[in-house]
Design a protein around this motif. Sequence first.
Motif, PDB file in Angstrom:
ATOM      1  N   ASN A  40       0.863  -1.274   0.114  1.00 27.89           N
ATOM      2  CA  ASN A  40       0.127   0.064   0.095  1.00 27.89           C
ATOM      3  C   ASN A  40       0.746   1.253  -0.096  1.00 27.89           C
ATOM      4  N   GLY A  41       2.040   1.202   0.640  1.00 20.84           N
ATOM      5  CA  GLY A  41       2.907   2.280   0.584  1.00 20.84           C
ATOM      6  C   GLY A  41       3.405   2.637  -0.696  1.00 20.84           C
ATOM      7  N   MET A  42       3.307   1.609  -1.551  1.00 24.47           N
ATOM      8  CA  MET A  42       4.019   1.939  -2.997  1.00 24.47           C
ATOM      9  C   MET A  42       2.875   2.019  -4.059  1.00 24.47           C
ATOM     10  N   SER A  43       1.566   1.988  -3.421  1.00 24.65           N
ATOM     11  CA  SER A  43       0.448   1.891  -4.441  1.00 24.65           C
ATOM     12  C   SER A  43      -0.101   3.585  -4.756  1.00 24.65           C
ATOM     13  N   LEU A  44      -0.340   3.673  -5.949  1.00 26.91           N
ATOM     14  CA  LEU A  44      -1.023   4.992  -6.432  1.00 26.91           C
ATOM     15  C   LEU A  44      -2.387   5.191  -5.972  1.00 26.91           C
ATOM     16  N   GLY A  45      -2.984   3.896  -5.803  1.00 26.52           N
ATOM     17  CA  GLY A  45      -4.394   3.826  -5.143  1.00 26.52           C
ATOM     18  C   GLY A  45      -5.452   4.545  -6.070  1.00 26.52           C
ATOM     19  N   ALA A  93      16.769  -7.940  -5.742  1.00 23.88           N
ATOM     20  CA  ALA A  93      15.979  -6.742  -6.320  1.00 23.88           C
ATOM     21  C   ALA A  93      16.028  -5.809  -4.826  1.00 23.88           C
ATOM     22  N   GLN A  94      15.826  -6.346  -3.687  1.00 28.59           N
ATOM     23  CA  GLN A  94      15.701  -5.671  -2.320  1.00 28.59           C
ATOM     24  C   GLN A  94      17.039  -4.964  -2.261  1.00 28.59           C
ATOM     25  N   ASN A  95      18.171  -5.696  -2.365  1.00 27.58           N
ATOM     26  CA  ASN A  95      19.262  -4.893  -2.064  1.00 27.58           C
ATOM     27  C   ASN A  95      19.591  -3.781  -3.051  1.00 27.58           C
ATOM     28  N   ARG A  96      19.241  -4.054  -4.187  1.00 24.65           N
ATOM     29  CA  ARG A  96      19.381  -2.725  -5.201  1.00 24.65           C
ATOM     30  C   ARG A  96      18.643  -1.659  -4.975  1.00 24.65           C
ATOM     31  N   GLN A  97      17.411  -1.803  -4.670  1.00 26.61           N
ATOM     32  CA  GLN A  97      16.184  -0.818  -4.154  1.00 26.61           C
ATOM     33  C   GLN A  97      16.681  -0.198  -2.970  1.00 26.61           C
ATOM     34  N   CYS A  98      17.024  -0.971  -1.768  1.00 33.68           N
ATOM     35  CA  CYS A  98      17.424  -0.638  -0.567  1.00 33.68           C
ATOM     36  C   CYS A  98      18.610   0.632  -0.396  1.00 33.68           C
ATOM     37  N   PHE A  99      19.575   0.401  -1.672  1.00 33.54           N
ATOM     38  CA  PHE A  99      20.591   1.316  -1.580  1.00 33.54           C
ATOM     39  C   PHE A  99      20.356   2.412  -2.854  1.00 33.54           C
ATOM     40  N   GLY A 100      19.188   2.601  -3.108  1.00 37.50           N
ATOM     41  CA  GLY A 100      18.915   3.629  -4.244  1.00 37.50           C
ATOM     42  C   GLY A 100      17.576   3.901  -4.586  1.00 37.50           C
ATOM     43  N   ARG A 101      17.262   4.649  -5.399  1.00 39.12           N
ATOM     44  CA  ARG A 101      15.940   4.844  -5.550  1.00 39.12           C
ATOM     45  C   ARG A 101      15.080   3.937  -6.551  1.00 39.12           C
ATOM     46  N   LEU A 102      13.526   3.956  -6.481  1.00 41.17           N
ATOM     47  CA  LEU A 102      13.010   3.151  -7.313  1.00 41.17           C
ATOM     48  C   LEU A 102      13.355   3.534  -8.732  1.00 41.17           C
ATOM     49  N   ARG A 103      13.557   2.496  -9.699  1.00 40.46           N
ATOM     50  CA  ARG A 103      14.075   2.890 -10.915  1.00 40.46           C
ATOM     51  C   ARG A 103      13.040   2.414 -12.125  1.00 40.46           C
ATOM     52  N   GLY A 104      12.710   3.334 -12.987  1.00 42.28           N
ATOM     53  CA  GLY A 104      11.926   2.714 -14.053  1.00 42.28           C
ATOM     54  C   GLY A 104      10.375   2.490 -13.894  1.00 42.28           C
ATOM     55  N   GLY A 107       8.224   0.374 -14.019  1.00 43.45           N
ATOM     56  CA  GLY A 107       7.904  -1.143 -13.697  1.00 43.45           C
ATOM     57  C   GLY A 107       8.408  -1.457 -12.149  1.00 43.45           C
ATOM     58  N   ALA A 108       9.258  -0.792 -11.636  1.00 43.70           N
ATOM     59  CA  ALA A 108      10.036  -0.764 -10.421  1.00 43.70           C
ATOM     60  C   ALA A 108       9.066  -1.083  -9.179  1.00 43.70           C
ATOM     61  N   GLU A 109       8.005  -0.084  -9.226  1.00 42.04           N
ATOM     62  CA  GLU A 109       7.169  -0.227  -8.061  1.00 42.04           C
ATOM     63  C   GLU A 109       5.980  -1.287  -8.109  1.00 42.04           C
TER      64      GLU A 109
END
Length: 154
Positions: A17-22, A110-121, A123-125
């Motif tokens: 839900n924290g990632m959803s545009l809803g 994917a967690q490791n990539r996202q944890c140390f950076g921003r959401l990319r692209g 389709g990332a969310e």
Amino acid sequence: MAGQVAHIRRAAAFLSNGMSLGLCPDAAMRRRDAMPAKLIGNGLRELDLFLTDLIVEAGRVDRLGIAAGRDPGIHPGRRIFSAAEAWRRTGPQLGLAEESRTRLRQMRAAQNRQCFGRLRGDGAEAAMQRACADYARLADDVLAAVRGRATPAP
């Protein structure tokens, strides 16, 4: 173990839900500001650890049966820190699908990539929301496997 699965489901829904545009973009943007990519990545890591502990506990209960008691069976010197590794060690014993281990490895990377950076692209969310849903589904699979093995054969 059903309580652990419920905990994983709630945490997965919260992160998703924290990632959803809803349906309300203004509220969604406030949620997203409160949950930056690093926080979501860390949350996914926590889901991975919750699932890891569930898998380890399922293996212990399967191995010891009623003698397992309430001891969580997690010893700091021997703790497993990856659901994919716990799945590799315990999955065959419980009859869990090997394909799910592959998915867990992908999600951990994917967690490791996202944890140390921003959401990319674009389709990332959506990919991270699918990961949340997959953690909940895999927790259900573990619980179903344990319950299925506990049922005596006719």
